[in-house]
Write a protein that holds these residues in place. Structure first.
Motif, PDB file in Angstrom:
ATOM      1  N   GLN A  54      45.289  90.748  57.743  1.00  0.00           N
ATOM      2  CA  GLN A  54      46.120  89.701  57.147  1.00  0.00           C
ATOM      3  C   GLN A  54      46.498  88.701  58.256  1.00  0.00           C
ATOM      4  O   GLN A  54      45.938  88.762  59.360  1.00  0.00           O
ATOM      5  CB  GLN A  54      47.340  90.288  56.410  1.00  0.00           C
ATOM      6  CG  GLN A  54      48.042  91.497  57.003  1.00  0.00           C
ATOM      7  CD  GLN A  54      48.987  91.186  58.088  1.00  0.00           C
ATOM      8  OE1 GLN A  54      48.568  90.794  59.200  1.00  0.00           O
ATOM      9  NE2 GLN A  54      50.275  91.415  57.817  1.00  0.00           N
ATOM     10  N   HIS A  60      45.156  94.260  56.087  1.00  0.00           N
ATOM     11  CA  HIS A  60      45.754  93.691  54.881  1.00  0.00           C
ATOM     12  C   HIS A  60      46.210  94.799  53.925  1.00  0.00           C
ATOM     13  O   HIS A  60      45.511  95.797  53.741  1.00  0.00           O
ATOM     14  CB  HIS A  60      44.696  92.815  54.188  1.00  0.00           C
ATOM     15  CG  HIS A  60      45.256  91.896  53.146  1.00  0.00           C
ATOM     16  ND1 HIS A  60      45.727  92.339  51.926  1.00  0.00           N
ATOM     17  CD2 HIS A  60      45.425  90.553  53.134  1.00  0.00           C
ATOM     18  CE1 HIS A  60      46.138  91.300  51.212  1.00  0.00           C
ATOM     19  NE2 HIS A  60      45.970  90.199  51.931  1.00  0.00           N
ATOM     20  N   ALA A  61      47.391  94.607  53.322  1.00  0.00           N
ATOM     21  CA  ALA A  61      47.912  95.579  52.360  1.00  0.00           C
ATOM     22  C   ALA A  61      46.893  95.878  51.260  1.00  0.00           C
ATOM     23  O   ALA A  61      46.803  97.008  50.780  1.00  0.00           O
ATOM     24  CB  ALA A  61      49.211  95.044  51.731  1.00  0.00           C
ATOM     25  N   GLY A  62      46.124  94.868  50.878  1.00  0.00           N
ATOM     26  CA  GLY A  62      45.116  95.077  49.832  1.00  0.00           C
ATOM     27  C   GLY A  62      43.967  95.955  50.308  1.00  0.00           C
ATOM     28  O   GLY A  62      43.392  96.715  49.514  1.00  0.00           O
ATOM     29  N   ILE A  63      43.640  95.870  51.569  1.00  0.00           N
ATOM     30  CA  ILE A  63      42.588  96.748  52.120  1.00  0.00           C
ATOM     31  C   ILE A  63      43.125  98.178  52.227  1.00  0.00           C
ATOM     32  O   ILE A  63      42.419  99.152  51.918  1.00  0.00           O
ATOM     33  CB  ILE A  63      42.096  96.220  53.492  1.00  0.00           C
ATOM     34  CG1 ILE A  63      41.565  94.776  53.372  1.00  0.00           C
ATOM     35  CG2 ILE A  63      41.036  97.151  54.079  1.00  0.00           C
ATOM     36  CD1 ILE A  63      40.355  94.597  52.488  1.00  0.00           C
ATOM     37  N   ALA A  65      45.290  99.318  50.238  1.00  0.00           N
ATOM     38  CA  ALA A  65      45.260  99.726  48.832  1.00  0.00           C
ATOM     39  C   ALA A  65      43.852 100.142  48.409  1.00  0.00           C
ATOM     40  O   ALA A  65      43.677 101.118  47.672  1.00  0.00           O
ATOM     41  CB  ALA A  65      45.754  98.577  47.946  1.00  0.00           C
ATOM     42  N   LEU A  95      54.308  99.950  51.564  1.00  0.00           N
ATOM     43  CA  LEU A  95      53.830  99.723  52.927  1.00  0.00           C
ATOM     44  C   LEU A  95      54.976 100.049  53.875  1.00  0.00           C
ATOM     45  O   LEU A  95      56.058  99.469  53.769  1.00  0.00           O
ATOM     46  CB  LEU A  95      53.382  98.276  53.104  1.00  0.00           C
ATOM     47  CG  LEU A  95      52.088  97.808  52.420  1.00  0.00           C
ATOM     48  CD1 LEU A  95      50.953  98.789  52.620  1.00  0.00           C
ATOM     49  CD2 LEU A  95      52.245  97.421  50.987  1.00  0.00           C
TER      50      LEU A  95
ATOM     51  N   GLN B  24      43.727  84.874  57.823  1.00  0.00           N
ATOM     52  CA  GLN B  24      43.477  86.192  57.228  1.00  0.00           C
ATOM     53  C   GLN B  24      41.987  86.497  57.187  1.00  0.00           C
ATOM     54  O   GLN B  24      41.261  86.007  56.318  1.00  0.00           O
ATOM     55  CB  GLN B  24      44.019  86.254  55.791  1.00  0.00           C
ATOM     56  CG  GLN B  24      45.525  86.160  55.696  1.00  0.00           C
ATOM     57  CD  GLN B  24      46.056  86.896  54.464  1.00  0.00           C
ATOM     58  OE1 GLN B  24      45.394  87.775  53.942  1.00  0.00           O
ATOM     59  NE2 GLN B  24      47.233  86.517  54.038  1.00  0.00           N
ATOM     60  N   GLY B  25      41.550  87.389  58.081  1.00  0.00           N
ATOM     61  CA  GLY B  25      40.160  87.800  58.048  1.00  0.00           C
ATOM     62  C   GLY B  25      39.760  88.394  56.711  1.00  0.00           C
ATOM     63  O   GLY B  25      38.633  88.193  56.233  1.00  0.00           O
ATOM     64  N   GLY B  62      40.988  97.845  44.387  1.00  0.00           N
ATOM     65  CA  GLY B  62      41.610  97.482  45.658  1.00  0.00           C
ATOM     66  C   GLY B  62      41.379  96.018  46.011  1.00  0.00           C
ATOM     67  O   GLY B  62      42.239  95.380  46.626  1.00  0.00           O
ATOM     68  N   ALA B  65      43.682  94.183  43.906  1.00  0.00           N
ATOM     69  CA  ALA B  65      44.995  94.312  44.550  1.00  0.00           C
ATOM     70  C   ALA B  65      45.124  93.357  45.733  1.00  0.00           C
ATOM     71  O   ALA B  65      46.185  92.751  45.937  1.00  0.00           O
ATOM     72  CB  ALA B  65      45.211  95.751  45.019  1.00  0.00           C
ATOM     73  N   THR B  66      44.062  93.227  46.511  1.00  0.00           N
ATOM     74  CA  THR B  66      44.085  92.335  47.674  1.00  0.00           C
ATOM     75  C   THR B  66      44.368  90.895  47.233  1.00  0.00           C
ATOM     76  O   THR B  66      45.181  90.183  47.838  1.00  0.00           O
ATOM     77  CB  THR B  66      42.737  92.413  48.423  1.00  0.00           C
ATOM     78  OG1 THR B  66      42.496  93.778  48.792  1.00  0.00           O
ATOM     79  CG2 THR B  66      42.743  91.555  49.672  1.00  0.00           C
ATOM     80  N   ASP B  69      48.082  90.768  45.521  1.00  0.00           N
ATOM     81  CA  ASP B  69      49.116  90.966  46.547  1.00  0.00           C
ATOM     82  C   ASP B  69      49.259  89.688  47.370  1.00  0.00           C
ATOM     83  O   ASP B  69      50.386  89.264  47.672  1.00  0.00           O
ATOM     84  CB  ASP B  69      48.740  92.147  47.451  1.00  0.00           C
ATOM     85  CG  ASP B  69      49.622  92.229  48.689  1.00  0.00           C
ATOM     86  OD1 ASP B  69      50.851  92.362  48.533  1.00  0.00           O
ATOM     87  OD2 ASP B  69      49.076  92.142  49.816  1.00  0.00           O
ATOM     88  N   THR B  88      54.749  92.402  52.575  1.00  0.00           N
ATOM     89  CA  THR B  88      54.853  93.130  51.310  1.00  0.00           C
ATOM     90  C   THR B  88      55.567  94.454  51.563  1.00  0.00           C
ATOM     91  O   THR B  88      55.141  95.236  52.419  1.00  0.00           O
ATOM     92  CB  THR B  88      53.454  93.420  50.735  1.00  0.00           C
ATOM     93  OG1 THR B  88      52.783  92.180  50.489  1.00  0.00           O
ATOM     94  CG2 THR B  88      53.545  94.198  49.436  1.00  0.00           C
ATOM     95  N   VAL B  89      56.641  94.698  50.823  1.00  0.00           N
ATOM     96  CA  VAL B  89      57.325  95.988  50.886  1.00  0.00           C
ATOM     97  C   VAL B  89      56.566  96.997  50.027  1.00  0.00           C
ATOM     98  O   VAL B  89      56.278  98.108  50.448  1.00  0.00           O
ATOM     99  CB  VAL B  89      58.782  95.865  50.381  1.00  0.00           C
ATOM    100  CG1 VAL B  89      59.436  97.238  50.242  1.00  0.00           C
ATOM    101  CG2 VAL B  89      59.581  94.956  51.300  1.00  0.00           C
ATOM    102  N   PHE B  91      54.006  97.139  46.037  1.00  0.00           N
ATOM    103  CA  PHE B  91      53.598  96.550  44.755  1.00  0.00           C
ATOM    104  C   PHE B  91      53.069  97.650  43.856  1.00  0.00           C
ATOM    105  O   PHE B  91      52.702  98.732  44.311  1.00  0.00           O
ATOM    106  CB  PHE B  91      52.579  95.421  44.930  1.00  0.00           C
ATOM    107  CG  PHE B  91      51.252  95.834  45.488  1.00  0.00           C
ATOM    108  CD1 PHE B  91      50.245  96.291  44.658  1.00  0.00           C
ATOM    109  CD2 PHE B  91      51.003  95.754  46.847  1.00  0.00           C
ATOM    110  CE1 PHE B  91      49.010  96.664  45.179  1.00  0.00           C
ATOM    111  CE2 PHE B  91      49.778  96.128  47.382  1.00  0.00           C
ATOM    112  CZ  PHE B  91      48.775  96.584  46.551  1.00  0.00           C
TER     113      PHE B  91
END
Lengths: 151, 151, 151, 151
Positions: A54, A60-63, A65, A95, B24-25, B62, B65-66, B69, B88-89, B91
């Motif tokens: 991120q 990244h939180a999505g990764i 996830a 997270l 963001q990669g 996922g 989600a990425t 999010d 992000t805390v 989701f």
């Protein structure tokens, strides 16, 4: 929660899951691999790198996830009959700490294996020079699609 | 829920967010782009392709989600002061239908912009030959890091 | 999200739901009542009082959850066939503001009515001298039990 | 997840929590009582009875939520400084089995005690003639209100 001892109905569950995993373009894209499999359990790992980051350089939180949703899904799938497939109904992810380090390992654990719905929980840890940090916590609902083989 | 009319405190919020997104990669890896931005709102789109797929060929939960999010996070970030950043805390994501088609669009909407915590919700739709299908629904908690600029 | 227009399969859905509601000891205990019903929609209200409070005098998050879980469940139930019943698989609730005032109204909205699973979202508002404040936001998964009448 | 060993900063945490619990009208209404307390841990029990039931006679999901939200909240509160209070930001609850029996016990466990946010998880079990069944699983986010004593 004491770890439940689960029995796989399909003795070939591991090869069935590895074949399913190999069909996932997303797992190849992020460089994930299955590092452990047992009835009711799956662990998937990835190496953090800039392509997964991120804006602050953490994974990244999505990764995160993506990893733990897959770990939970395959944890459930270890217990399914051979002619079935699995879909995620929903999951919730907290997270807890920045995800970086040498390796990120997501573990999925079956909590309740129902006939139609399977409930799992998941944990993601970052490994950095030998130290492990819990970076995410998940709770997930899966649905079993009976009579629809995964392949 | 009626859409609230939000006012951005930082008039340069759009360029600040586009710069953050460009760092963001993970967004580049999955081929995502911001398609809309307004105070309290962000839309991010991606084109489904085999590299984003799970084992049945649909976009991986996922990856969905990425997208959502990020859409929720940047929806919140539109309302933050310039010298802050967002994390992000947690989701929660419900998957409602297979995610495929020509384009996947994730929208994030701020519901409650607090000083420390910001609550958003998100929706993801798949577009296929002109038809739009709701494929995912999200509810998210963000935390504002005051005095920590994003860059 | 645009409000979907749903059609109830059971024309007697309202009386079926009111009878089900009347069988709930918990609804009587907290003093809740159904204030609106339509296909895919249910609103349930309660009057805040000390017996419903947490330690600071506001309505307890669990009581807010009780209201909105029921509103979501009955919103889904409006669309079910007559010989079925409904169970909550899971829900996620964000608390946005202290719940107090003259009246607390929880609304449940069906988002996706599947054959087995139904996804809803919910909102809870506190009314205080004519002003309404959003105090909670919910996302919920229900399961339809076909062939198992509710009564 | 290995149980973390937590240390309470306020040696009087137990009496502070019992006093807070006693101020909760909702706990008295449902007949709940604290049955165990330790740093990072709280267990709350209730006896199922018709006043707590949903339409099929089992304890209402919202009452289960009330118990486990409180158990998680007080688990977090054991670790807070004396001049602070706790609010639930959000929680997610999976219902795994019908909640009935002789006693319902909700346990809250701190997973990550941050300065501002505390993450917990919760489990609810039904006890019936000596047999214990896991009936619900929770994941929760709390916020610490520093400088605002609970009383």
């Amino acid at each position: 929660m004491t770890a439940a001892a689960f029995v796989a109905r399909d003795p070939a569950y591991a090869s069935r899951i590895r074949a399913s995993f190999a069909r996932q373009g997303a797992m190849a894209l992020i460089g994930a691999e299955i590092v452990d499999l047992a009835p009711g359990y799956c662990a998937i790992a990835v190496q953090p790198r800039p392509e997964l980051a991120q804006q602050h350089g953490y994974v990244h939180a999505g990764i995160v996830a993506t990893l733990v949703d897959s770990a939970g899904g395959y944890a459930g799938f270890t217990l399914f009959p051979a002619d079935s497939s699995v879909l995620t109904v929903e999951f919730k992810l907290n997270l807890l700490a920045p995800a970086d380090g040498d390796r990120l390992v997501a573990e999925g654990f079956v909590v309740k294996p129902g006939r139609t719905l399977v409930i799992t929980r998941g944990e993601v840890r970052a490994e950095k020079v030998g130290k492990r940090t819990l970076v995410a916590l998940m709770q997930q609902t899966l649905i079993v699609l009976h009579g629809k083989a995964d392949a």
